[in-house]
Design an enzyme around this catalytic site. Sequence first.
Site, short mmCIF file in Angstrom:
data_model
loop_
_atom_site.label_atom_id
_atom_site.label_comp_id
_atom_site.label_asym_id
_atom_site.label_seq_id
_atom_site.Cartn_x
_atom_site.Cartn_y
_atom_site.Cartn_z
N LYS A 1 4.48 1.31 2.22
CA LYS A 1 5.46 1.20 3.51
C LYS A 1 6.70 0.93 3.10
O LYS A 1 7.16 -0.04 2.22
CB LYS A 1 4.54 0.13 4.23
CG LYS A 1 4.64 -0.02 5.59
CD LYS A 1 4.20 -1.28 6.19
CE LYS A 1 3.59 -1.12 7.47
NZ LYS A 1 3.45 -2.45 8.32
C1 E4P Z 1 2.29 -2.77 11.27
O1 E4P Z 1 2.33 -2.10 10.62
C2 E4P Z 1 3.49 -3.48 11.78
O2 E4P Z 1 3.92 -4.34 10.81
C3 E4P Z 1 3.08 -4.56 12.71
O3 E4P Z 1 2.12 -3.76 13.83
C4 E4P Z 1 4.08 -5.35 13.47
O4 E4P Z 1 3.56 -5.94 14.75
P1 E4P Z 1 4.40 -7.47 15.37
O5 E4P Z 1 5.55 -6.85 16.12
O6 E4P Z 1 3.23 -7.94 16.24
O7 E4P Z 1 4.76 -8.14 14.21
#
Ligand code: E4P
Length: 218
Positions: free
Chosen positions: A83
Amino acid sequence: MKFFVDTAETREIRELAELGLLDGVTTNPSLIMKAGRDIFEVTKEICDLVDGPVSAEVTATDFDGMMKEAAILAKIASNICIKVPLTPDGLKACKALTDGGQMVNVTLCFSANQALLAAKAGASFISPFVGRLDDISNDGMELISEIRTIYDNYGFETEILVASVRGVNHVKQAALIGADVATVPPAVLWALFKHPLTDKGLEAFLADWAKTGQKIGA
Ligand code: E4P
């Protein structure tokens, strides 16, 4: 639509994996912090629980640093998806990594133009954060529609991974729009099963069945 779970809690991942409905997992530095575990130990354990992609996020912000961290993270397991953040260095790393055959998830996407850049950089997944957009009175799902249109216009194969999901309606809207994946907190995934008429109907069937005095099997 594929379901990923958005957590680094292995107990919750194991329970969901046992249902046979889990296609992958996403983690981020905040989720690793919440799990309170060593990133390598917990990520390896997650990769053993699911066959699909497990996103592990780099924390360097420069290209060289990201590439070094990506090489280390990729060694954890064959289903690691690196990522990277949606920055110029992040997309440069995305291009280099996907050119080398590595799965990449581009995260922190908040606009259609950012998603277009990620697709051009060869991203395997783009992660638009719908909940965080809703939080600032924007329309997160409108962004998903825009990205779907743009990707379809040009035949980009980058999968739209709806992230920052806050509730079951986000999941339904993502599926209606034709998003490829939704990464969902465990509580939201369990909530997808729920309907009061299912509970009420089952209760009535079981009560009537008991009145027959019959059994299926021994
Ligand atoms: C997933 O890859 C993201 O990092 C995550 O869904 C972020 O979610 P949040 O906005 O609830 O922290």
